[in-house]
Design a protein around this motif. Structure first.
Motif, PDB file in Angstrom:
ATOM      1  N   PRO A 250       0.819  -1.217   0.000  1.00 55.28           N
ATOM      2  CA  PRO A 250       0.000   0.000   0.000  1.00 55.28           C
ATOM      3  C   PRO A 250       0.848   1.260   0.000  1.00 55.28           C
ATOM      4  CG  PRO A 250       0.089  -0.917   2.197  1.00 55.28           C
ATOM      5  CD  PRO A 250       0.783  -1.911   1.296  1.00 55.28           C
ATOM      6  N   THR A 251       0.241   2.350  -0.395  1.00 57.11           N
ATOM      7  CA  THR A 251       0.902   3.645  -0.279  1.00 57.11           C
ATOM      8  C   THR A 251       0.708   4.174   1.135  1.00 57.11           C
ATOM      9  OG1 THR A 251      -1.042   4.952  -0.906  1.00 57.11           O
ATOM     10  CG2 THR A 251       0.353   4.115  -2.704  1.00 57.11           C
ATOM     11  N   VAL A 252       1.592   5.072   1.547  1.00 58.15           N
ATOM     12  CA  VAL A 252       1.401   5.764   2.824  1.00 58.15           C
ATOM     13  C   VAL A 252       0.102   6.548   2.775  1.00 58.15           C
ATOM     14  CG1 VAL A 252       2.352   7.476   4.416  1.00 58.15           C
ATOM     15  CG2 VAL A 252       3.891   5.886   3.235  1.00 58.15           C
ATOM     16  N   ALA A 253      -0.191   7.125   1.597  1.00 60.90           N
ATOM     17  CA  ALA A 253      -1.383   7.955   1.437  1.00 60.90           C
ATOM     18  C   ALA A 253      -2.666   7.175   1.688  1.00 60.90           C
ATOM     19  CB  ALA A 253      -1.405   8.571   0.039  1.00 60.90           C
ATOM     20  N   GLU A 254      -2.718   5.922   1.256  1.00 62.68           N
ATOM     21  CA  GLU A 254      -3.943   5.133   1.443  1.00 62.68           C
ATOM     22  C   GLU A 254      -3.977   4.452   2.803  1.00 62.68           C
ATOM     23  OE1 GLU A 254      -3.991   0.993  -0.562  1.00 62.68           O
ATOM     24  OE2 GLU A 254      -2.527   2.109  -1.748  1.00 62.68           O
ATOM     25  N   SER A 255      -2.927   4.652   3.597  1.00 64.17           N
ATOM     26  CA  SER A 255      -2.826   3.984   4.901  1.00 64.17           C
ATOM     27  C   SER A 255      -3.041   4.944   6.059  1.00 64.17           C
ATOM     28  CB  SER A 255      -1.452   3.316   5.017  1.00 64.17           C
ATOM     29  OG  SER A 255      -1.222   2.416   3.969  1.00 64.17           O
ATOM     30  N   GLY A 256      -3.817   5.978   5.815  1.00 63.91           N
ATOM     31  CA  GLY A 256      -4.164   6.894   6.891  1.00 63.91           C
ATOM     32  C   GLY A 256      -3.555   8.276   6.789  1.00 63.91           C
ATOM     33  N   PHE A 257      -2.778   8.533   5.714  1.00 59.84           N
ATOM     34  CA  PHE A 257      -2.145   9.838   5.565  1.00 59.84           C
ATOM     35  C   PHE A 257      -2.382  10.381   4.157  1.00 59.84           C
ATOM     36  CE2 PHE A 257       0.173   7.229   8.594  1.00 59.84           C
ATOM     37  CZ  PHE A 257       0.075   8.017   9.730  1.00 59.84           C
ATOM     38  N   PRO A 258      -3.610  10.823   3.897  1.00 59.43           N
ATOM     39  CA  PRO A 258      -3.984  11.258   2.539  1.00 59.43           C
ATOM     40  C   PRO A 258      -3.060  12.355   2.015  1.00 59.43           C
ATOM     41  CG  PRO A 258      -5.911  11.131   3.970  1.00 59.43           C
ATOM     42  CD  PRO A 258      -4.723  10.953   4.861  1.00 59.43           C
ATOM     43  N   GLY A 259      -2.697  12.218   0.741  1.00 57.01           N
ATOM     44  CA  GLY A 259      -1.855  13.229   0.102  1.00 57.01           C
ATOM     45  C   GLY A 259      -0.372  13.062   0.334  1.00 57.01           C
ATOM     46  N   PHE A 260       0.019  12.094   1.151  1.00 53.42           N
ATOM     47  CA  PHE A 260       1.443  11.897   1.438  1.00 53.42           C
ATOM     48  C   PHE A 260       2.183  11.497   0.166  1.00 53.42           C
ATOM     49  CE2 PHE A 260       5.281   9.703   2.557  1.00 53.42           C
ATOM     50  CZ  PHE A 260       5.737  10.317   3.721  1.00 53.42           C
ATOM     51  N   GLN A 261       3.254  12.224  -0.119  1.00 52.46           N
ATOM     52  CA  GLN A 261       4.079  11.898  -1.275  1.00 52.46           C
ATOM     53  C   GLN A 261       5.504  12.385  -1.045  1.00 52.46           C
ATOM     54  OE1 GLN A 261       3.139  11.971  -5.835  1.00 52.46           O
ATOM     55  NE2 GLN A 261       3.726  14.053  -5.292  1.00 52.46           N
ATOM     56  N   ALA A 262       6.453  11.503  -1.249  1.00 53.09           N
ATOM     57  CA  ALA A 262       7.875  11.842  -1.128  1.00 53.09           C
ATOM     58  C   ALA A 262       8.609  11.046  -2.200  1.00 53.09           C
ATOM     59  CB  ALA A 262       8.399  11.491   0.265  1.00 53.09           C
ATOM     60  N   LEU A 263       9.055  11.734  -3.235  1.00 50.32           N
ATOM     61  CA  LEU A 263       9.575  11.064  -4.412  1.00 50.32           C
ATOM     62  C   LEU A 263      11.074  11.271  -4.594  1.00 50.32           C
ATOM     63  CD1 LEU A 263       6.762  12.102  -6.914  1.00 50.32           C
ATOM     64  CD2 LEU A 263       6.961   9.929  -5.692  1.00 50.32           C
ATOM     65  N   SER A 264      11.675  10.295  -5.248  1.00 55.80           N
ATOM     66  CA  SER A 264      13.016  10.458  -5.786  1.00 55.80           C
ATOM     67  C   SER A 264      12.845  10.808  -7.262  1.00 55.80           C
ATOM     68  CB  SER A 264      13.811   9.158  -5.630  1.00 55.80           C
ATOM     69  OG  SER A 264      15.035   9.229  -6.326  1.00 55.80           O
ATOM     70  N   TRP A 265      13.506  11.864  -7.725  1.00 58.79           N
ATOM     71  CA  TRP A 265      13.298  12.286  -9.109  1.00 58.79           C
ATOM     72  C   TRP A 265      14.523  12.996  -9.676  1.00 58.79           C
ATOM     73  CZ3 TRP A 265      13.876  17.559  -9.636  1.00 58.79           C
ATOM     74  CH2 TRP A 265      13.631  18.347  -8.497  1.00 58.79           C
ATOM     75  N   SER A 266      14.575  13.044 -10.995  1.00 62.82           N
ATOM     76  CA  SER A 266      15.618  13.809 -11.665  1.00 62.82           C
ATOM     77  C   SER A 266      15.074  14.325 -12.986  1.00 62.82           C
ATOM     78  CB  SER A 266      16.871  12.955 -11.915  1.00 62.82           C
ATOM     79  OG  SER A 266      16.649  12.019 -12.954  1.00 62.82           O
ATOM     80  N   GLY A 267      15.793  15.271 -13.560  1.00 58.45           N
ATOM     81  CA  GLY A 267      15.396  15.827 -14.846  1.00 58.45           C
ATOM     82  C   GLY A 267      16.592  16.444 -15.533  1.00 58.45           C
ATOM     83  N   LEU A 268      16.329  17.084 -16.639  1.00 61.21           N
ATOM     84  CA  LEU A 268      17.391  17.725 -17.412  1.00 61.21           C
ATOM     85  C   LEU A 268      17.088  19.213 -17.545  1.00 61.21           C
ATOM     86  CD1 LEU A 268      20.010  16.895 -18.908  1.00 61.21           C
ATOM     87  CD2 LEU A 268      18.661  16.915 -21.022  1.00 61.21           C
ATOM     88  N   SER A 269      18.113  20.032 -17.318  1.00 63.82           N
ATOM     89  CA  SER A 269      17.948  21.482 -17.361  1.00 63.82           C
ATOM     90  C   SER A 269      19.100  22.115 -18.122  1.00 63.82           C
ATOM     91  CB  SER A 269      17.874  22.059 -15.942  1.00 63.82           C
ATOM     92  OG  SER A 269      16.819  21.457 -15.201  1.00 63.82           O
ATOM     93  N   ALA A 270      18.823  23.256 -18.726  1.00 64.43           N
ATOM     94  CA  ALA A 270      19.845  24.056 -19.395  1.00 64.43           C
ATOM     95  C   ALA A 270      20.230  25.219 -18.489  1.00 64.43           C
ATOM     96  CB  ALA A 270      19.321  24.563 -20.737  1.00 64.43           C
ATOM     97  N   ILE A 271      21.290  25.893 -18.847  1.00 65.48           N
ATOM     98  CA  ILE A 271      21.752  27.043 -18.074  1.00 65.48           C
ATOM     99  C   ILE A 271      20.960  28.285 -18.509  1.00 65.48           C
ATOM    100  CG2 ILE A 271      23.799  28.277 -17.279  1.00 65.48           C
ATOM    101  CD1 ILE A 271      23.788  25.143 -16.964  1.00 65.48           C
ATOM    102  N   LYS A 272      20.571  29.107 -17.556  1.00 72.87           N
ATOM    103  CA  LYS A 272      19.825  30.323 -17.861  1.00 72.87           C
ATOM    104  C   LYS A 272      20.601  31.172 -18.853  1.00 72.87           C
ATOM    105  CE  LYS A 272      16.189  32.919 -16.826  1.00 72.87           C
ATOM    106  NZ  LYS A 272      14.808  32.423 -16.923  1.00 72.87           N
ATOM    107  N   GLY A 273      19.923  31.642 -19.892  1.00 69.47           N
ATOM    108  CA  GLY A 273      20.579  32.418 -20.932  1.00 69.47           C
ATOM    109  C   GLY A 273      20.872  31.613 -22.176  1.00 69.47           C
TER     110      GLY A 273
END
Length: 337
Positions: A250-273
């Protein structure tokens, strides 16, 4: 005089337009040489794997080599600062992520870079939950049993963490949410567990497997082999939806803590300019890459979720993560190491 002035202005404008033509041509022909992607973590980890995944895909899509440059240290902030100070020509890109571009801002307001001002966020590459795991010999069969025990026995259980990692943040968020009294309860003991800091995930995992610590949040891809071998028991995942590799957990959210979310994530970005034609070309290429069946299969086979493609969704997501973790860190009183 007015006629002469107009003539001079027209000539100046024509000259500027001619001078701009080579730069414009260079932008639209991009890339004409190899592109470096700074991954601000050592080789071999999840971040490095994701950086190489997207580098390979972009190399095929744009016909030029995209090379991963690992610049680790200080939770990803050293490489990120190096990226922020790079020439904004599109030939240096940055792998952005939860630690260095969200959590770090809550820990240290003087990082030397601003994740919302110094970068152009192009696309989120991966997203995945942490899994709350215990040793297979632990008496807690479910997440609810664990929560009930902690509430009845405050301070008797500890957990492992590496400072400011996504698993650490997931536990801090759980501690704060679970410390609130359940609806209808007049008195409760909160959710008091003791953190045991580790320098790395390897030693922490060994102590969990050996029974020296009873639980921790860890990236789902790292936990999976030990779960499959029966050495660890997964109790809950930290995403809003169940993970396809842990369908019964189960998710933490469905186990009594609605909306709980803590993710590992990454993405790609360019330099400003970075020139807009280059940004547009990268944006289009990444949308194509991130919606391809190949990338979808490779991400989902290791339990990651294919994020919504596009620069705006990723930019909005980074901002929401900065706000979330700044609040959690302030409430918990977490300081930089």
């Amino acid at each position: 005089m007015k006629t002469i002035r107009r003539t001079l202005l027209a000539a100046a404008a024509s000259t500027l337009a001619l001078l701009a033509l080579p730069a414009l041509a260079q932008s639209t022909d991009y890339p004409t040489k190899p592109v470096k992607i700074i991954s601000p973590f050592p080789a071999g980890g999840t971040s490095d794997i994701m950086a190489r995944l997207i580098a390979e895909a972009l190399s095929k899509e744009l016909g030029q080599q995209f090379i991963v440059d690992n610049i680790g240290g200080a939770g990803g902030t050293i490489g990120t600062l190096r990226g922020a100070k790079s020439t904004p020509d599109g030939y240096t890109l940055l792998q952005t992520g939860v630690g260095q571009n969200a959590v770090a801002h809550g820990l240290n307001p003087a990082l030397g870079y601003d994740s919302m001002k110094d970068f152009v966020h192009l696309a989120q590459v991966h997203s995945g939950p942490n899994v709350l795991v215990v040793n297979a010999d632990a008496p807690y069969k479910t997440f609810k049993e664990l929560v009930e025990y902690i509430r009845k026995n405050p301070g008797k259980l500890n957990y492992g963490y590496t400072h400011a990692a996504s698993g650490h943040m997931a536990m801090e968020l759980l501690k704060q949410e679970a410390s609130k009294c359940p609806p209808g309860a007049k008195n409760c003991n909160g959710f008091f567990v003791v953190g045991i800091p580790y320098r790395g995930g390897g030693p922490m995992m060994q102590d969990l497997l050996g029974g020296q610590i009873p639980m921790m949040f860890i990236n789902q891809d790292v936990a999976l082999p030990h779960v499959k071998s029966g050495k660890l028991r997964p109790l809950a995942v930290s995403s809003l939806q169940r993970n396809p590799l842990y369908p019964e957990v189960p998710t933490v959210a469905e186990s009594g803590f609605p909306g709980f979310q803590a993710l590992s994530w990454s993405g790609l970005s360019a330099i400003k300019g970075t020139p807009q034609p280059v940004v547009d070309k990268l944006d289009a290429a990444l949308k194509k890459v991130m919606t391809s069946p190949e990338i979808k299969q490779r991400l989902e086979s290791t339990g990651f979720v294919v994020p919504q493609p596009g620069a705006k969704p990723y930019t909005d997501f980074v901002k929401s993560e900065i706000d979330l973790w700044a609040k959690v860190i302030k409430t918990a009183g977490i300081k930089p190491e």
